[in-house]
Enzyme design. Structure first.
Site, PDB file in Angstrom:
ATOM      1  N   HIS A  45       0.838  -1.189   0.000  1.00  0.00           N
ATOM      2  CA  HIS A  45       0.000   0.000   0.000  1.00  0.00           C
ATOM      3  C   HIS A  45       0.889   1.261   0.000  1.00  0.00           C
ATOM      4  CE1 HIS A  45      -3.737  -2.244   1.795  1.00  0.00           C
ATOM      5  NE2 HIS A  45      -3.359  -2.714   0.619  1.00  0.00           N
ATOM      6  N   GLU A  47       1.354   3.802   2.019  1.00  0.00           N
ATOM      7  CA  GLU A  47       2.136   4.151   3.213  1.00  0.00           C
ATOM      8  C   GLU A  47       3.426   3.338   3.261  1.00  0.00           C
ATOM      9  OE1 GLU A  47      -0.938   3.202   2.971  1.00  0.00           O
ATOM     10  OE2 GLU A  47      -2.262   4.017   4.513  1.00  0.00           O
ATOM     11  N   CYS A  70      -5.145   1.545   6.801  1.00  0.00           N
ATOM     12  CA  CYS A  70      -5.946   0.374   7.191  1.00  0.00           C
ATOM     13  C   CYS A  70      -5.401  -0.242   8.476  1.00  0.00           C
ATOM     14  CB  CYS A  70      -5.991  -0.658   6.069  1.00  0.00           C
ATOM     15  SG  CYS A  70      -4.382  -1.334   5.649  1.00  0.00           S
ATOM     16  N   ALA A 270     -31.374   3.978 -19.782  1.00  0.00           N
ATOM     17  CA  ALA A 270     -31.675   2.840 -18.902  1.00  0.00           C
ATOM     18  C   ALA A 270     -30.922   2.976 -17.578  1.00  0.00           C
ATOM     19  CB  ALA A 270     -31.299   1.533 -19.598  1.00  0.00           C
TER      20      ALA A 270
HETATM   21  N1  LIG Z   1     -21.879  12.093 -29.197  1.00  0.00           N
HETATM   22  C1  LIG Z   1     -21.759  11.129 -28.308  1.00  0.00           C
HETATM   23  O1  LIG Z   1     -21.216  11.340 -27.221  1.00  0.00           O
HETATM   24  C2  LIG Z   1     -22.324   9.764 -28.618  1.00  0.00           C
HETATM   25  C3  LIG Z   1     -21.938   8.684 -27.820  1.00  0.00           C
HETATM   26  C4  LIG Z   1     -22.502   7.446 -28.095  1.00  0.00           C
HETATM   27  C5  LIG Z   1     -23.424   7.305 -29.137  1.00  0.00           C
HETATM   28  N2  LIG Z   1     -23.761   8.375 -29.879  1.00  0.00           N
HETATM   29  C6  LIG Z   1     -24.755   8.244 -30.968  1.00  0.00           C
HETATM   30  O2  LIG Z   1     -25.885   7.543 -30.488  1.00  0.00           O
HETATM   31  C7  LIG Z   1     -26.499   6.858 -31.575  1.00  0.00           C
HETATM   32  C8  LIG Z   1     -26.820   5.420 -31.184  1.00  0.00           C
HETATM   33  O3  LIG Z   1     -27.901   5.428 -30.294  1.00  0.00           O
HETATM   34  P1  LIG Z   1     -28.476   4.099 -29.618  1.00  0.00           P
HETATM   35  O4  LIG Z   1     -29.536   4.486 -28.673  1.00  0.00           O
HETATM   36  O5  LIG Z   1     -28.745   3.074 -30.651  1.00  0.00           O
HETATM   37  O6  LIG Z   1     -27.164   3.632 -28.825  1.00  0.00           O
HETATM   38  P2  LIG Z   1     -26.929   2.705 -27.552  1.00  0.00           P
HETATM   39  O7  LIG Z   1     -27.679   3.176 -26.367  1.00  0.00           O
HETATM   40  O8  LIG Z   1     -25.453   2.613 -27.472  1.00  0.00           O
HETATM   41  O9  LIG Z   1     -27.420   1.281 -28.005  1.00  0.00           O
HETATM   42  C9  LIG Z   1     -28.731   0.826 -27.912  1.00  0.00           C
HETATM   43  C10 LIG Z   1     -28.657  -0.657 -27.760  1.00  0.00           C
HETATM   44  O10 LIG Z   1     -28.142  -0.948 -26.472  1.00  0.00           O
HETATM   45  C11 LIG Z   1     -28.647  -2.166 -26.021  1.00  0.00           C
HETATM   46  N3  LIG Z   1     -29.202  -1.996 -24.685  1.00  0.00           N
HETATM   47  C12 LIG Z   1     -28.664  -2.485 -23.560  1.00  0.00           C
HETATM   48  N4  LIG Z   1     -29.414  -2.212 -22.513  1.00  0.00           N
HETATM   49  C13 LIG Z   1     -30.479  -1.531 -22.960  1.00  0.00           C
HETATM   50  C14 LIG Z   1     -31.606  -0.997 -22.316  1.00  0.00           C
HETATM   51  N5  LIG Z   1     -31.835  -1.152 -21.007  1.00  0.00           N
HETATM   52  N6  LIG Z   1     -32.530  -0.346 -23.063  1.00  0.00           N
HETATM   53  C15 LIG Z   1     -32.338  -0.208 -24.412  1.00  0.00           C
HETATM   54  N7  LIG Z   1     -31.276  -0.731 -25.057  1.00  0.00           N
HETATM   55  C16 LIG Z   1     -30.358  -1.382 -24.344  1.00  0.00           C
HETATM   56  C17 LIG Z   1     -29.674  -2.622 -27.039  1.00  0.00           C
HETATM   57  O11 LIG Z   1     -29.007  -3.602 -27.832  1.00  0.00           O
HETATM   58  P3  LIG Z   1     -29.756  -4.963 -28.228  1.00  0.00           P
HETATM   59  O12 LIG Z   1     -30.815  -4.549 -29.199  1.00  0.00           O
HETATM   60  O13 LIG Z   1     -28.672  -5.781 -28.837  1.00  0.00           O
HETATM   61  O14 LIG Z   1     -30.294  -5.536 -26.962  1.00  0.00           O
HETATM   62  C18 LIG Z   1     -29.968  -1.385 -27.841  1.00  0.00           C
HETATM   63  O15 LIG Z   1     -30.295  -1.698 -29.163  1.00  0.00           O
HETATM   64  C19 LIG Z   1     -25.523   6.942 -32.729  1.00  0.00           C
HETATM   65  O16 LIG Z   1     -25.990   7.902 -33.626  1.00  0.00           O
HETATM   66  C20 LIG Z   1     -24.235   7.412 -32.092  1.00  0.00           C
HETATM   67  O17 LIG Z   1     -23.469   8.170 -32.986  1.00  0.00           O
HETATM   68  C21 LIG Z   1     -23.225   9.605 -29.658  1.00  0.00           C
END
Ligand SMILES: NC(=O)c1ccc[n+]([C@@H]2O[C@H](COP(=O)([O-])OP(=O)(O)OC[C@H]3O[C@@H](n4cnc5c(N)ncnc54)[C@H](OP(=O)(O)O)[C@@H]3O)[C@@H](O)[C@H]2O)c1
Length: 331
Positions: A45, A47, A70, A270
């Site tokens: 650790h 320390e 600890c 989610a």
């Molecule tokens: N600018 C940024 O910071 C940024 C970052 C990330 C994404 N994006 C953009 O976001 C877009 C994608 O959006 P998205 O909503 O499809 O992405 P997402 O949230 O990454 O993916 C959705 C998928 O996640 C899975 N999933 C897991 N747990 C879930 C839950 N509890 N509820 C719903 N789905 C769950 C599902 O896959 P399954 O169908 O296989 O179960 C669902 O199809 C793209 O355009 C991307 O460019 C932008």
């Protein structure tokens, strides 16, 4: 304590499930004679590392530690015993240990006649290097930071799905710094399909950092065979579930304490609805799109009084973007 904090920052991402602690030993005259930080699990650790560097010069001196030493025997002997054996006369601690098994360090030091002061730069430490671990110690689950890059109108991609250059260069460099310090980087399957991200931590020159966080993709469906997340740049875990609690339980069992959730909107929604987002880190770029996916999809809110409430803890310019760090209002 500034020195101890810097030492602890240097080992973030390498110590989980143990805390990244920093320690400094001063001799009787107040000169720094040893600096240490937590070694990877099973190693000494902070320390003990600092005391080893100080040697005999620690006798009658002062130890400055970011976390209460600890008092229990884990994989290594108690740090309190090491401090007493070295003849330390005074100990300054930023934050106490919320874990009942490990706590008791202050009491044991005081019982042995050591002067103890608690609370030095406590907020800096609790909101910085020890933030994720303190959360993990209190709740038993990893700390989740949801990070995203958005336009002024809250969009994370354009109508044609392109999203790559929403945030500026300085923001992207900073994100890699964050990535280097976490245990896991998580994204939904939709983001992998849309953007084919690498989800690796890169150095300033663009090459992969020597230590890579675990990549985690969540979703029931398959991942495309050639997806970047399946390359050998870093380990990847594909969790075929949609339940945030199951995801965090699985990550806890793998020793993950600090998670960067990098979207997309549905997975983030989610986690927010499940009360499992502990910090929001938004990079807001001075752009307007007017169409395209929003940062967050369904988070279980249908009326404004049910909005998830946050407190802004920091808002800072990063290049031409604004970085906002916000934490949930609890209670
Ligand atoms: N600018 C940024 O910071 C940024 C970052 C990330 C994404 N994006 C953009 O976001 C877009 C994608 O959006 P998205 O909503 O499809 O992405 P997402 O949230 O990454 O993916 C959705 C998928 O996640 C899975 N999933 C897991 N747990 C879930 C839950 N509890 N509820 C719903 N789905 C769950 C599902 O896959 P399954 O169908 O296989 O179960 C669902 O199809 C793209 O355009 C991307 O460019 C932008």
């Amino acid at each position: 304590m500034e020195l101890a904090i810097a030492a602890s920052e240097g080992v973030r991402g390498t110590t989980s499930p143990n805390p990244p602690v920093g320690a400094v030993v001063l001799d009787r005259d107040g000169l720094v004679v040893g600096v240490g930080a937590t070694s990877p699990p099973g190693g000494p650790h902070a320390e003990v590392v600092a005391l080893a560097a100080a040697g005999e010069r620690a006798r009658g001196g002062t130890a400055v530690v970011t976390l209460e030493p600890c008092a229990h025997h884990g994989r290594t002997p108690p740090c309190v015993d090491a401090l007493l054996a070295a003849g330390i006369a005074e100990v300054h601690i930023a934050v106490t240990d919320p874990n009942p098994v490990a706590a008791g360090g202050v009491a044991k030091l005081e019982a042995a006649g050591v002067r103890v002061r608690v609370g030095l730069l406590a907020q800096r430490v609790a909101g910085g290097p020890l933030r994720a671990w303190l959360h993990y110690a209190r709740t038993g689950r990893p700390h989740v930071t949801w990070k995203y890059a958005t336009t002024l109108d809250g969009r994370v991609a354009a109508a044609d799905g392109t999203s790559r250059w929403i945030s500026g260069e300085a923001s992207r460099a900073e994100v890699h710094e964050f990535r280097r310090k976490v245990d896991a980087i998580m994204a939904g399957r939709g983001t992998v399909l849309a953007d084919d991200p690498r989800l690796t931590a890169r150095l300033d020159d663009g090459t992969d950092a020597p230590r890579q966080p675990l990549r985690v993709v969540v979703g029931m469906g398959d991942l495309p065979a050639g997806a970047h997340v399946l390359d050998d740049a870093a380990p990847t875990l594909h969790l075929r579930t949609r339940d945030p609690a199951v995801v965090l339980t699985e990550l806890t069992s793998r020793g993950v304490v600090d998670v960067l959730l990098e979207g997309g909107p549905r997975l983030a929604g989610a986690f927010l609805a499940a009360g499992m987002i502990d910090r929001v880190l938004a990079y807001v770029a001075p752009q307007l799109l007017g169409a395209g996916p929003l940062a967050l999809a369904d988070a279980g809110v249908s009326t404004v009084t049910a909005a998830h409430q946050f407190t802004v803890e920091e808002a800072t310019m990063v290049g031409s973007d604004v970085r906002i760090s916000a934490v949930p209002m609890r209670g």
